[in-house]
Design a protein around this motif. Sequence first.
Motif, PDB file in Angstrom:
ATOM      1  N   GLY A  47       0.657  -1.118   0.081  1.00  0.00           N
ATOM      2  CA  GLY A  47       0.030  -0.035  -0.039  1.00  0.00           C
ATOM      3  C   GLY A  47       0.638   1.369   0.011  1.00  0.00           C
ATOM      4  N   ALA A  48       0.229   2.331   0.036  1.00  0.00           N
ATOM      5  CA  ALA A  48       0.876   3.611   0.199  1.00  0.00           C
ATOM      6  C   ALA A  48       1.837   3.847   1.108  1.00  0.00           C
ATOM      7  CB  ALA A  48      -0.135   4.869   0.540  1.00  0.00           C
ATOM      8  N   GLU A 212       2.445   7.383  -6.605  1.00  0.00           N
ATOM      9  CA  GLU A 212       1.836   6.403  -5.857  1.00  0.00           C
ATOM     10  C   GLU A 212       2.385   5.048  -5.935  1.00  0.00           C
ATOM     11  OE1 GLU A 212      -0.586   6.685  -3.848  1.00  0.00           O
ATOM     12  OE2 GLU A 212      -1.397   8.699  -4.321  1.00  0.00           O
ATOM     13  N   ASN A 213       2.237   4.091  -4.849  1.00  0.00           N
ATOM     14  CA  ASN A 213       2.870   2.773  -4.862  1.00  0.00           C
ATOM     15  C   ASN A 213       2.369   2.268  -6.332  1.00  0.00           C
ATOM     16  OD1 ASN A 213       3.148  -0.006  -4.983  1.00  0.00           O
ATOM     17  ND2 ASN A 213       3.088  -0.131  -2.581  1.00  0.00           N
TER      18      ASN A 213
END
Lengths: 568, 75
Positions: A47-48, A212-213
């Motif tokens: 996630g982020a 972003e990831n």
Amino acid sequence: MEIINLEVDFLVVGGGTAGCMAAVKAKQKSPDSSVLVLEKANIRRSGAIAMGMDGVNTAVIPGNSTPEQYVREITIANDGILDQSAVHKTGLLGFDVIQELEEWGVKFQKDNEGKYDLKQVHRVGKYVLPMPEGKDLKKILSRQVKRNKIKVINRVMATRVLTQNGRAIGITGLDVRSGEMYVIKSKAILLCTGACGRLGLPASGYLYGTYENPTNAGDGYSMAYQAGAKLSNIECFQINPLIKDYNGPACAYVASPFGAYTANASGNRFISCDYWSGQMMLEVWRELNSGQGPVHLKMYHLDESTISEIETILFDNERPSRERFHAGRGENYRRDGVEMNISEIGLCSGHSASGVQVDEFMRTSIPGLYAAGDMANVPHNYMIGAFVSGRVAAEHAMDYIKDIDHGDVDSDFVNTEKERLLAPLNNPNGIPHTQVEYKLRRFVNDYLQPPKSPKNMKIGLEKFIDYKNVIDELGARDPHELMRCMEIHFIRDCAEMAAKASLYRTESRWGLYHYRLDFPNRNDEEWMCNTIIKKSLDNNEMTIFKEDLKPYLFDVNLNEEKYDVSVA
Amino acid sequence: MALTSNRVDVPVIVDESKCLDKCKACIEVCPLDVLAKNPDTGKAYMKYDECWFCLPCEKECPVGAITVQIPFLLR
């Protein structure tokens, strides 16, 4: 392709910030219910916030600010387009989240008197709370998931939401290592798969060098859309002021409380507020296009100890590779400004305001389907908002599932999905996903990167629709490549929505995020409303229409309170 | 369709003299799932050039066998 069938009470799709919190809260509320977290990576580092976070940006701490003040700030920053009741939740419950994270071992910065050391980055209030030791945040969260004995399946990517008579009843998924297909029935489903971070192509040309990831390819946006849920204000892109060529923020949020600021080539200020708004991004764009660029984050006027402290935070958290990026270029904050540029576009309500439409309980327009975190349209929600929305969704869902049974899976739908998954594997010498994705995302840059022009957007929309045929030519040689192929479906859906929504809203709003050259002004009379994208259930066509905003909880006079951050 | 193999400068560098045959720490934590074991040597390597240079592989390697470079296009 083997099919694995599972049945749970509550399914969390995506084990990031919102998902981990949702799973813990669901289990705490209903210990006898089966809760499953489905994660395409590994929840320990996904996630982020895979590598932690250096602070929270929406901390409403009693004694410093009130939920009402926070809602007012976001209402103005987002040019009036929001459901205040959902944003209010972030203000109401954020402090609870912070206290709970502290119990779990997360450290927030405090002053000499032991009070939270809040910083002002927003235009009016202080909502930024540094977390200089936040590098292990994700490990701490995944430990809580384990401690609550929640079942986790890593390396399975959800691909579609299953519905029955308009109700969400489960998902299909792909094991990205074994290639097995999953069919998981659940009484309620929470989608929290993050942003669409692989929409635009970074200027470097490296597909995964995104802000972003890059695992977050718009999965949830696409799955919600395909299931018939409403998405709102997709034209409000995410665009960030990043280090040129690198995928992280120059980071005025961390550095400006120490005295750093965003400057033009002459070293002068041109914005009065570093908070990431579309209006701020528009000022950056104007500066870059006025001969005053490049812009940079200026720290070289600060003293040695201050710069060292800033470096310690920035080099340990969130984007720890930035230290070696600067080293490779021989850059030093004591001498050099951090050259900035405008990022590729994405969709992310955590930073801007586009996503799956949700109410204050994080319900989507489909019964049984919830959304939280970056993909749920609760404007400017950031990490605290992800925690809050995950919790709110889970607690509501555990009540919702009390009186319902599992649905019946439509085997025709599952077979069709299986064929869709098999197509690239059956065509191993088809076009590699890297090339198909590169071209799609280059078209996104060419036709959608603001400022937006009508004819460009029309060409883009046509290209994205035609690109369905290109996707049919994809080839995959193993389950990993198949994952990337299926992600291109998500990205294409998001690109089509982004073009469609940008063409529809014939005004400019949110600064650079939706700056139209043919309609350069805001038009509140016609456009103080949501734009809703939804798949027509009659013919599967993408439809778009206006929808009234929900009545405000707190009156805000948007004519008097213009969000202007330019330095005159 | 004709396929070709291109040489690519990859971000994740594994020191094979340190990498432990039975350890999969880096493979398990990679968000993009780009690392794998070379079946011939038992050592980890970057199988897919899809790196976010986020560093969990490097941080979680118990023997310090991994170095992550910024991908060449950004470096």
